[in-house]
Write an enzyme that holds these catalytic residues in place. Structure first.
Site, PDB file in Angstrom:
ATOM      1  N   GLU A 277      43.054  -2.152 -10.983  1.00  0.00           N
ATOM      2  CA  GLU A 277      41.639  -0.249 -10.570  1.00  0.00           C
ATOM      3  C   GLU A 277      40.583  -0.618 -10.839  1.00  0.00           C
ATOM      4  O   GLU A 277      39.898  -0.806 -13.064  1.00  0.00           O
ATOM      5  CB  GLU A 277      42.149   0.256 -10.438  1.00  0.00           C
ATOM      6  CG  GLU A 277      44.324   0.072 -10.198  1.00  0.00           C
ATOM      7  CD  GLU A 277      44.600   2.122 -10.684  1.00  0.00           C
ATOM      8  OE1 GLU A 277      44.147   3.059 -10.826  1.00  0.00           O
ATOM      9  OE2 GLU A 277      46.328   1.811 -10.282  1.00  0.00           O
TER      10      GLU A 277
ATOM     11  N   LYS B  66      37.676   1.308 -13.654  1.00  0.00           N
ATOM     12  CA  LYS B  66      37.676   2.630 -14.117  1.00  0.00           C
ATOM     13  C   LYS B  66      36.347   3.167 -13.788  1.00  0.00           C
ATOM     14  O   LYS B  66      34.954   3.112 -13.793  1.00  0.00           O
ATOM     15  CB  LYS B  66      37.226   1.554 -15.672  1.00  0.00           C
ATOM     16  CG  LYS B  66      37.828   2.304 -16.127  1.00  0.00           C
ATOM     17  CD  LYS B  66      37.825   1.872 -17.827  1.00  0.00           C
ATOM     18  CE  LYS B  66      38.159   2.542 -18.972  1.00  0.00           C
ATOM     19  NZ  LYS B  66      36.653   4.818 -18.804  1.00  0.00           N
TER      20      LYS B  66
ATOM     21  N   ASP C 270      33.909   6.135 -14.040  1.00  0.00           N
ATOM     22  CA  ASP C 270      32.891   6.124 -14.498  1.00  0.00           C
ATOM     23  C   ASP C 270      32.610   8.089 -14.249  1.00  0.00           C
ATOM     24  O   ASP C 270      31.521   8.966 -14.292  1.00  0.00           O
ATOM     25  CB  ASP C 270      31.432   5.952 -15.133  1.00  0.00           C
ATOM     26  CG  ASP C 270      30.753   6.247 -15.975  1.00  0.00           C
ATOM     27  OD1 ASP C 270      32.005   6.348 -17.466  1.00  0.00           O
ATOM     28  OD2 ASP C 270      29.958   5.743 -16.734  1.00  0.00           O
TER      29      ASP C 270
ATOM     30  N   TYR D  43      44.195   8.547  -9.198  1.00  0.00           N
ATOM     31  CA  TYR D  43      45.084   7.245  -9.365  1.00  0.00           C
ATOM     32  C   TYR D  43      46.446   6.806 -10.022  1.00  0.00           C
ATOM     33  O   TYR D  43      46.802   5.830 -10.457  1.00  0.00           O
ATOM     34  CB  TYR D  43      44.069   6.089 -10.075  1.00  0.00           C
ATOM     35  CG  TYR D  43      43.876   7.004 -11.146  1.00  0.00           C
ATOM     36  CD1 TYR D  43      44.157   7.276 -12.704  1.00  0.00           C
ATOM     37  CD2 TYR D  43      41.862   7.391 -11.291  1.00  0.00           C
ATOM     38  CE1 TYR D  43      43.824   8.038 -13.684  1.00  0.00           C
ATOM     39  CE2 TYR D  43      41.758   7.998 -12.643  1.00  0.00           C
ATOM     40  CZ  TYR D  43      42.302   8.175 -13.527  1.00  0.00           C
ATOM     41  OH  TYR D  43      42.056   8.897 -14.708  1.00  0.00           O
TER      42      TYR D  43
ATOM     43  N   LYS E  77      36.315  -2.970 -20.544  1.00  0.00           N
ATOM     44  CA  LYS E  77      35.354  -3.001 -20.775  1.00  0.00           C
ATOM     45  C   LYS E  77      33.966  -4.062 -20.149  1.00  0.00           C
ATOM     46  O   LYS E  77      33.763  -4.432 -20.836  1.00  0.00           O
ATOM     47  CB  LYS E  77      35.248  -1.904 -21.847  1.00  0.00           C
ATOM     48  CG  LYS E  77      35.981  -0.735 -22.092  1.00  0.00           C
ATOM     49  CD  LYS E  77      36.198   0.833 -21.597  1.00  0.00           C
ATOM     50  CE  LYS E  77      34.954   1.608 -21.369  1.00  0.00           C
ATOM     51  NZ  LYS E  77      34.329   1.861 -22.569  1.00  0.00           N
TER      52      LYS E  77
ATOM     53  N   CYS F  82      -4.316  13.997 -27.444  1.00  0.00           N
ATOM     54  CA  CYS F  82      -2.899  13.940 -26.559  1.00  0.00           C
ATOM     55  C   CYS F  82      -3.600  12.850 -25.483  1.00  0.00           C
ATOM     56  O   CYS F  82      -4.964  13.364 -25.386  1.00  0.00           O
ATOM     57  CB  CYS F  82      -3.081  15.602 -26.225  1.00  0.00           C
ATOM     58  SG  CYS F  82      -3.035  15.757 -24.415  1.00  0.00           S
TER      59      CYS F  82
ATOM     60  N   CYS G 180      -5.177  16.243 -23.222  1.00  0.00           N
ATOM     61  CA  CYS G 180      -6.145  16.643 -23.182  1.00  0.00           C
ATOM     62  C   CYS G 180      -7.457  16.331 -24.128  1.00  0.00           C
ATOM     63  O   CYS G 180      -7.880  17.305 -24.868  1.00  0.00           O
ATOM     64  CB  CYS G 180      -5.990  18.924 -23.025  1.00  0.00           C
ATOM     65  SG  CYS G 180      -4.904  18.890 -24.337  1.00  0.00           S
TER      66      CYS G 180
ATOM     67  N   CYS H 280       1.481  18.203 -28.473  1.00  0.00           N
ATOM     68  CA  CYS H 280       0.349  18.555 -28.320  1.00  0.00           C
ATOM     69  C   CYS H 280      -0.166  20.190 -27.904  1.00  0.00           C
ATOM     70  O   CYS H 280       0.844  20.932 -27.118  1.00  0.00           O
ATOM     71  CB  CYS H 280      -0.459  17.730 -26.648  1.00  0.00           C
ATOM     72  SG  CYS H 280      -1.519  18.938 -26.499  1.00  0.00           S
TER      73      CYS H 280
ATOM     74  N   CYS I 195      -4.244  22.056 -21.966  1.00  0.00           N
ATOM     75  CA  CYS I 195      -2.976  21.227 -22.057  1.00  0.00           C
ATOM     76  C   CYS I 195      -2.839  20.966 -20.692  1.00  0.00           C
ATOM     77  O   CYS I 195      -1.497  21.198 -19.957  1.00  0.00           O
ATOM     78  CB  CYS I 195      -2.327  20.772 -22.522  1.00  0.00           C
ATOM     79  SG  CYS I 195      -1.503  19.005 -22.338  1.00  0.00           S
TER      80      CYS I 195
END
Length: 533
Positions: free
Chosen positions: A112, A114, A116, A223, A310, A404, A407, A422, A428
């Protein structure tokens, strides 16, 4: 009269349960979504007017709305074990040898996908969904029944010759399509995107308002039948029975007579998984015969009759074109690797996360390096190594920026933290715009029709520079803006007016004070009545 009403309600419930079964289990709908919604609304109205005929498993409860402050802890009647993992065919062959040695009989397997997601155990009594509990530590979990009832693929009423009482186990997961929808909404609301479908599915199950869980669009696959008695002799037969009762069973599951067939199944899905609309991280292989399962038993942690194979994380090589830097709402600077486009795990990858300066130094990145990119559980893939054999020695090492990129302000790095900031939070542009986007987001002031693009446009036109400016806007100022219809302008003004009635805790959260999240905002609002206080 009441008997006629009760019969009408019960008939509608039975009909809607059947339509759910046709749609989610058989994939053979017999009415349109519009017709289904009309019948559901009719049932909702009848139940509202006749609460004496309440049923905790009514199809109307799929829409959610139940608030759960605390999820009670429930002991699992049958422990939820974890699976032993294998990472190559040698591991599988060793496992098969152990199984055959213990049984001294021919063995067939069920392979089957697997999924996630988040494991769940559901109790059914007399064909009705009674209780749903998370895996927890395997011995006990959280009871989240109202939230699980919002998942359309989990039946609340079974069909056919089902046993009186049993548990069924499965996985709650998010399709990639629904995961992308959630993140698109979050980005429009100025919130950080979720990192992966698995964690998002698991977190969704713990949301206190089941109506919000419903909006996430969770899916489920079942399952494993669990009971002290079994209405079949094999796991494969149980899967087919479960499907006939109304459960959504994986269409890809396969009965394999030999381990070679299992290997062929694994080889196929190691590549074909990228065509699926959801994430899998391997294949589960189970001994099919239930009496053989009982003979094999369990170790302290895992069933001896099952094994998880896996998949390895996919890795590809491509050229690093340049490193750019993004400025977040809080001023945090995030470096991003811009890559020569390459196919990885079924999608074309152009960017990879670098997170912070420490990661860049650890990798020892040089300009135009050839890098190895891996796609794990994150939205943006990550660089896991550099091909030093291909490095041009004349290419300089990448130096983290000092100012930055938006800016020009000199960056600061707080001691004991990996991220640069920043400090120019008032001027900014990404920080200013980001705070305003956060202010109008659903969890804050929830100002409808004021999305990211509109706020950026208002900022460019110098109409707003902070959240307070929203309240000075006039419809006449909005109408000249590009793609701004009169109705849209009016909706924005109406939404802003409506936000004046929002609870104080939402305002506190929305103005974006550092370290003031939803929980802290609620506590502050309880003790202080105004910003001045």
């Amino acid at each position: 009269m009441s008997e006629n009403i009760q019969k009408k309600i019960e008939d509608l419930r039975e009909e809607l349960h059947q339509h759910n079964y046709n749609y989610y289990t058989l994939d053979e709908p017999t009415i349109s979504d519009f017709e289904f919604d009309l019948k559901l609304k009719e049932l909702q109205e009848l139940e509202k007017n006749h609460p004496e005929f309440y049923d905790s498993n009514s199809p109307t409860l799929r829409v959610g709305g139940e608030i759960t402050k605390n999820f009670p802890t429930v002991q699992h009647q049958f422990r939820m074990y974890s699976l032993d993992n294998s990472y190559d065919f040698n591991d599988l062959e060793d496992w098969e040898k152990r199984v055959q040695k213990a049984l001294n009989k021919p063995v067939e397997f069920v392979a089957e996908l697997k999924y996630d997601g988040a494991s769940i155990s559901i109790l059914y009594e007399n064909g009705k969904l009674k209780e749903a509990v998370t895996r927890g530590d395997g011995f006990q979990g959280d009871e989240i029944t109202p939230n699980v009832k919002t998942v359309s693929e989990i039946p609340m009423q079974l069909h056919g010759d089902f046993p009186d009482r049993f548990f069924i186990r499965g996985e709650i997961y998010l399709t990639r399509k629904n995961f992308d929808k959630i993140n698109k909404r979050r980005e429009e609301e100025g919130l950080d995107p979720f990192m992966n479908p698995r964690n998002t599915a698991s977190g969704s199950l713990k949301i206190q308002d089941s109506a919000e869980v419903r909006k996430r669009g969770l899916s489920a696959v079942l399952y494993q039948y669990i009971s002290s008695e079994f209405p079949a002799k094999t796991h494969w037969e149980l899967l087919q029975k479960a499907k006939s009762w109304g459960f959504h069973i994986s269409e890809q599951a396969k009965l394999c007579k030999t381990l070679d067939e299992v290997k062929a199944f694994i080889t196929h899905w190691d590549t074909a998984r990228h065509q699926l609309g959801f994430d899998i991280d391997g294949i589960v292989i189970k001994v099919n015969d239930l009496s053989q399962q009982r003979s094999l038993g369990y170790t302290a942690k895992s069933p001896r009759w099952a094994m998880a194979y896996k998949f390895k994380a996919e890795k590809v090589e491509t050229e690093l074109e340049k490193v750019t830097y993004q400025v977040g709402r809080t001023g945090a600077i995030t470096p991003v690797a811009n890559l020569k486009p390459v196919l990885l795990a079924g999608t074309v990858v152009k960017r990879a996360s670098l997170h912070n300066e420490d990661i860049i130094k650890k990798l020892g990145l040089h300009e135009h390096d050839f890098v190895f990119v891996e796609k794990g559980g994150e939205i943006i893939p990550k660089i896991v190594g550099v091909n030093l054999d291909k490095r041009n020695p004349e290419n300089p090492e990448i130096q983290y920026i000092k100012t930055c990129p938006e800016c020009g302000t000199e960056l600061v790095k707080i001691e004991d933290q990996a991220i640069h900031f920043c400090p120019n939070e008032l001027h900014c542009p990404p920080q200013v715009v980001g705070r305003m986007i956060h202010y109008v987001s659903r969890k804050a002031l929830n100002i409808e029709n004021l999305g990211q693009e509109t706020i950026e446009q208002l900022y460019r036109e110098k109409l707003v520079e902070n959240p307070a400016d929203f309240y000075a806007l006039k419809k006449e100022q909005l109408l000249p803006l590009e793609r701004m219809a009169e109705k849209s302008a009016q909706n924005i003004i109406s939404g802003i007016e409506k936000s004046k009635e929002i609870p104080f805790e939402k305002v506190l959260y929305g103005i974006g004070i550092k370290h003031v999240g939803e929980t802290v905002a609620k506590k502050l609002a309880k003790n202080f009545e105004s910003i001045d206080e």
